[in-house]
Scaffold this active site. Structure first.
Site, PDB file in Angstrom:
ATOM      1  N   LYS A 282     134.469 -73.235 -17.469  1.00 31.71           N
ATOM      2  CA  LYS A 282     133.381 -72.273 -17.679  1.00 31.71           C
ATOM      3  C   LYS A 282     132.970 -72.276 -19.139  1.00 31.71           C
ATOM      4  O   LYS A 282     133.825 -72.348 -20.029  1.00 31.71           O
ATOM      5  CB  LYS A 282     133.878 -70.871 -17.279  1.00 31.71           C
ATOM      6  CG  LYS A 282     133.073 -70.266 -16.159  1.00 31.71           C
ATOM      7  CD  LYS A 282     133.661 -69.004 -15.621  1.00 31.71           C
ATOM      8  CE  LYS A 282     132.520 -68.088 -15.226  1.00 31.71           C
ATOM      9  NZ  LYS A 282     132.945 -66.995 -14.356  1.00 31.71           N
ATOM     10  N   GLU A 367     135.538 -56.133  -1.867  1.00 35.28           N
ATOM     11  CA  GLU A 367     135.190 -54.714  -1.866  1.00 35.28           C
ATOM     12  C   GLU A 367     135.725 -53.993  -0.638  1.00 35.28           C
ATOM     13  O   GLU A 367     136.155 -52.837  -0.725  1.00 35.28           O
ATOM     14  CB  GLU A 367     133.664 -54.543  -1.957  1.00 35.28           C
ATOM     15  CG  GLU A 367     133.058 -54.916  -3.310  1.00 35.28           C
ATOM     16  CD  GLU A 367     132.885 -56.413  -3.529  1.00 35.28           C
ATOM     17  OE1 GLU A 367     133.121 -57.197  -2.579  1.00 35.28           O
ATOM     18  OE2 GLU A 367     132.515 -56.802  -4.661  1.00 35.28           O
ATOM     19  N   ARG A 395     129.014 -53.639   0.868  1.00 27.74           N
ATOM     20  CA  ARG A 395     129.938 -54.449   1.659  1.00 27.74           C
ATOM     21  C   ARG A 395     130.939 -53.606   2.441  1.00 27.74           C
ATOM     22  O   ARG A 395     131.452 -54.031   3.459  1.00 27.74           O
ATOM     23  CB  ARG A 395     130.766 -55.325   0.709  1.00 27.74           C
ATOM     24  CG  ARG A 395     130.117 -56.534   0.200  1.00 27.74           C
ATOM     25  CD  ARG A 395     130.359 -57.651   1.202  1.00 27.74           C
ATOM     26  NE  ARG A 395     129.417 -58.714   1.001  1.00 27.74           N
ATOM     27  CZ  ARG A 395     129.684 -59.820   0.335  1.00 27.74           C
ATOM     28  NH1 ARG A 395     130.863 -60.004  -0.203  1.00 27.74           N
ATOM     29  NH2 ARG A 395     128.775 -60.760   0.208  1.00 27.74           N
TER      30      ARG A 395
HETATM   31  C1  LIG Z   1     130.119 -59.007  -3.338  1.00 25.87           C
HETATM   32  C2  LIG Z   1     130.055 -59.277  -4.805  1.00 25.87           C
HETATM   33  N1  LIG Z   1     130.970 -58.708  -5.618  1.00 25.87           N
HETATM   34  C3  LIG Z   1     130.926 -58.938  -6.939  1.00 25.87           C
HETATM   35  C4  LIG Z   1     129.979 -59.745  -7.478  1.00 25.87           C
HETATM   36  C5  LIG Z   1     129.863 -59.941  -8.980  1.00 25.87           C
HETATM   37  N2  LIG Z   1     130.174 -61.314  -9.373  1.00 25.87           N
HETATM   38  C6  LIG Z   1     129.196 -62.182  -9.666  1.00 25.87           C
HETATM   39  S1  LIG Z   1     129.783 -63.675 -10.073  1.00 25.87           S
HETATM   40  C7  LIG Z   1     131.358 -63.175  -9.875  1.00 25.87           C
HETATM   41  C8  LIG Z   1     132.467 -64.129 -10.130  1.00 25.87           C
HETATM   42  C9  LIG Z   1     132.354 -65.318  -9.276  1.00 25.87           C
HETATM   43  O1  LIG Z   1     133.390 -66.186  -9.556  1.00 25.87           O
HETATM   44  P1  LIG Z   1     133.312 -67.664  -9.039  1.00 25.87           P
HETATM   45  O2  LIG Z   1     132.833 -67.681  -7.651  1.00 25.87           O
HETATM   46  O3  LIG Z   1     134.616 -68.301  -9.310  1.00 25.87           O
HETATM   47  O4  LIG Z   1     132.171 -68.297  -9.914  1.00 25.87           O
HETATM   48  P2  LIG Z   1     132.184 -68.642 -11.481  1.00 25.87           P
HETATM   49  O5  LIG Z   1     131.423 -67.547 -12.129  1.00 25.87           O
HETATM   50  O6  LIG Z   1     133.595 -68.708 -11.941  1.00 25.87           O
HETATM   51  O7  LIG Z   1     131.489 -69.921 -11.580  1.00 25.87           O
HETATM   52  C10 LIG Z   1     131.421 -61.841  -9.506  1.00 25.87           C
HETATM   53  C11 LIG Z   1     132.656 -61.079  -9.289  1.00 25.87           C
HETATM   54  C12 LIG Z   1     129.034 -60.316  -6.603  1.00 25.87           C
HETATM   55  N3  LIG Z   1     128.044 -61.085  -7.048  1.00 25.87           N
HETATM   56  N4  LIG Z   1     129.113 -60.074  -5.285  1.00 25.87           N
END
Ligand SMILES: Cc1ncc(C[n+]2csc(CCOP(=O)(O)OP(=O)(O)O)c2C)c(N)n1
Length: 640
Positions: A282, A367, A395
């Site tokens: 990242k 969630e 959710r």
């Molecule tokens: C249901 C839901 N909960 C929380 C989020 C907030 N959120 C956006 S990106 C993310 C992290 C995602 O991690 P990953 O899939 O590993 O992607 P990365 O950012 O590491 O590339 C979160 C928690 C969301 N978009 N949707």
């Protein structure tokens, strides 16, 4: 040297480039992303991590014929840049500009809209199955992060993907991070896979076993490569994905273009579900984001040379005040525990996590589980505060109902990002929570007018002994002084802030605009009392009916959807009590999908800014006086 990127109007131009040029192109894309996000804000580190991965996907596959679904979709900037939106990318997250997430309305290359996590696998399976049933022929891909793979719905999808076995490519973008470091047992398992240790361990183990077979074993081992293949074929089916019926390829270095291109070409040939495990970093290529990927996950505008924010403020945000209040509440009561679904810092709980690691739970992007887990904690006497953004608590509707409210368990919901959410577009709006929580039995709903009230509301919520939700906006506070001591708020009591003949009853963030509008309308001879409702449930019926009984006008204001919202609650009360001929107006947000914009722009769009409120309330009074609709008096409308 001219820029390669300037020659890329779409994926076809990319395919004309020799593979060796792609690295240079990746550098140009990174520079563009850093430049635009430094001005407009946005998801920086997730996008810098997938530049090569996205280039390789578009090099090997052929959108829009092939369909790529981006989980969450916060990492789709390179995809947008490569699919004809390079120029438009400058307007990322701006009003009238590009959405920060995939959008079918925006481009035929965006196969599916996302924004909430863990949805890509189900959607991809739906596309793949419909393709197969219709005898169409193209590839369907889902790009999902290791964080999003902690979400339960992703596992529900994997379960069916393994059962149906339709042709589908899952690209696992593994970077050990959700927004914060990824959590949980499955995340550890992926780390184990990515480290290659599983393979070494299996190999050593197998060597020992083979050696012990007299005559044959030592000879097999001597054949090196063949032995390794044998080991892979024999032992890899034990991997979780393979057990589910999904072929596993990887781990592959996710910044090596030749490796990515090779494995994607390989995955293309497989006639069933396949998962390609890509290891990425990242923030790759921009040192401040590499050093602090969490801070730059979703960033406000910053100075590219240093990574420092462009705008600083001494006023704390609502989230920060919530975090500080949680520290005070935890010190005052040992039963208080905090839960986040993968948002320790976004929710302001970072300091709580450090101060009380044993009372802090990051459950991952889960969630539903967070709420269910909170109910369990509360059932045994703890006081859980589930800090979840308004849009993401959607959710867990059933868990709020079935697990928390039916049992009247004292779980407190801290609903951050409630109301209009700037810049992130339709998927992230926090406008539905009043409506989706109001009908829940036992539920108490509150919203503070400023950050000082937020403290008192959280404290009060913890004392009521029932499910309670406090909603607050994604915004800096109002800059008011914060009381040192908590003040208990009487349940269901509004606060009258300004005297007047008719009533402006405002909820949460609308209280200040209501006061400003009332001051302006007073100059035009419209006398409005302003009350801070504080509670959407229970309502201060006594106050509302006091105004209603004398046949005056009642206007409600909320930063939420009108259907089923705060105004609806007041309307239901008036209907129940006989209406008294009261004139009633509810101002809020209609149930429409609205575009990307700042909070101010969207408020103005719906007439919820001060100017809009003045106009609409004035119009309502004009109508009553018979000056509306061309000045004709309408029969049946009471005059003031
Ligand atoms: C249901 C839901 N909960 C929380 C989020 C907030 N959120 C956006 S990106 C993310 C992290 C995602 O991690 P990953 O899939 O590993 O992607 P990365 O950012 O590491 O590339 C979160 C928690 C969301 N978009 N949707």
């Amino acid at each position: 040297m001219s820029k390669l990127l300037e020659g890329i109007q779409g994926p076809r131009d990319l395919k004309k480039l020799p593979e060796r040029s792609l690295e240079r192109l990746a550098a140009e894309i990174r520079a563009l992303i850093v430049d635009v996000v430094s001005r407009n804000g946005g998801h920086l580190s997730p996008n810098l991590g997938v530049v090569e991965l996205t280039l390789a996907l578009h090099y090997v596959f052929d959108t829009p014929r092939d369909k790529i679904i981006w989980d969450v979709g916060h990492q789709a900037y390179t995809h947008k840049i490569l699919t004809g939106r390079r120029e438009a990318f400058r307007g990322l997250r701006r009003s009238g500009g590009l959405c920060g997430f995939p959008s079918r309305e925006e481009s035929e290359h965006d196969a599916y809209n996302t924004g909430h996590a863990s949805t890509a696998l189900s959607a991809a399976l739906g596309l793949a199955v419909s393709r197969d049933r219709k005898n169409e022929d193209y590839h369907v891909l889902a790009v999902v992060g290791d964080g999003s793979l902690t979400g339960g719905v992703a596992w529900e999808a994997l379960n069916q993907i393994g059962q149906l076995r339709d042709r589908l490519i899952i690209v696992l973008n593994y970077n050990e991070m959700s927004i914060s470091p990824n959590v949980g047992a499955f995340s550890k398992y992926l780390t184990y896979l990515a480290s290659g240790q599983h393979y070494l361990r299996i190999k050593d183990h197998a060597k020992l076993m083979l050696k012990s077979i007299p005559g044959i074993g030592p000879r097999v081992i001597k054949y090196g490569r063949a032995f390794e293949d044998l080991i892979k074929k024999t032992f890899f089916p034990g991997l979780v994905f393979e057990e589910l019926g999904i072929k596993y390829i990887g781990p592959v270095q996710g910044h090596s273009l030749p490796s990515l291109i090779e494995v994607f070409n390989e995955a293309k040939k497989y006639d069933g579900p396949v998962l390609v495990h890509c290891v990425t970093q990242k923030g790759r290529g921009y040192p401040p984001a590499q050093a602090n990927p969490e801070k730059f996950h979703g960033s406000s505008p910053f100075i590219p040379a240093t990574g420092e924010p462009r705008h600083k403020s001494d006023v704390p945000s609502y989230s920060q005040v919530f975090g500080r209040t949680m520290l005070k509440a935890a010190a005052a009561d040992k039963r208080v525990v905090a839960i986040t679904a993968a948002m320790p810092d976004g929710t302001g709980l970072g300091a709580f996590a450090k101060a009380h690691p044993e009372r802090f739970f990051d459950v991952g992007i889960a969630e539903q589980h967070a709420v269910n887990f909170a109910a369990g904690l509360a059932a045994n006497g703890l006081k859980p505060v589930a800090a979840i953004y308004s849009t993401f608590l959607q959710r867990a509707y059933d868990q709020v109902f079935h697990d928390v409210c039916l049992q009247d368990l004292p779980v407190v919901f801290a609903l951050d990002r409630a109301g209009i959410v700037p810049d992130d577009g339709p998927t992230h709006q926090g406008v539905n929570d009043i409506a989706y929580l109001r009908h829940m039995p036992h539920m108490i709903l509150m919203a503070p007018k400023d950050e000082n009230d937020l403290q008192h509301m959280l404290f009060s919520a913890l004392s009521y002994g029932h499910p309670a939700a406090v909603r607050f906006p994604k915004s800096l506070g109002e800059g008011v002084k914060l009381d040192r001591d908590f003040k208990p708020l009487p349940l269901g009591k509004a606060e009258l802030l300004r005297a007047g003949r008719h009533l402006l009853l405002a909820y949460g963030s609308m209280v200040r605009p209501a006061l400003a509008a009332a001051r302006r309308l007073a100059r035009e001879g419209i006398s409005l009392a302003v009350a801070d409702a504080r509670f959407a449930k229970p309502l201060d019926e006594e106050l509302i009916l006091r105004f209603a009984r004398t046949g005056r006008t009642v206007v409600t204001l909320e930063e939420g959807v009108l259907a089923g919202g705060f105004g609806s609650a007041v309307r239901e009360l008036l209907d129940r009590e006989g209406r008294f001929g009261v004139r009633f107006l509810a101002l809020g947000i209609p149930d429409v999908v609205y575009p990307v914009g700042t909070r101010e722009e969207i408020k103005a769009l719906f007439g919820l800014d001060v100017g809009g409120l003045v106009r609409r309330v004035r119009g309502f009074f004009d109508e009553a006086r018979g000056r509306g609709a061309g000045g004709r008096s309408r029969p049946g409308v009471r005059k003031r």
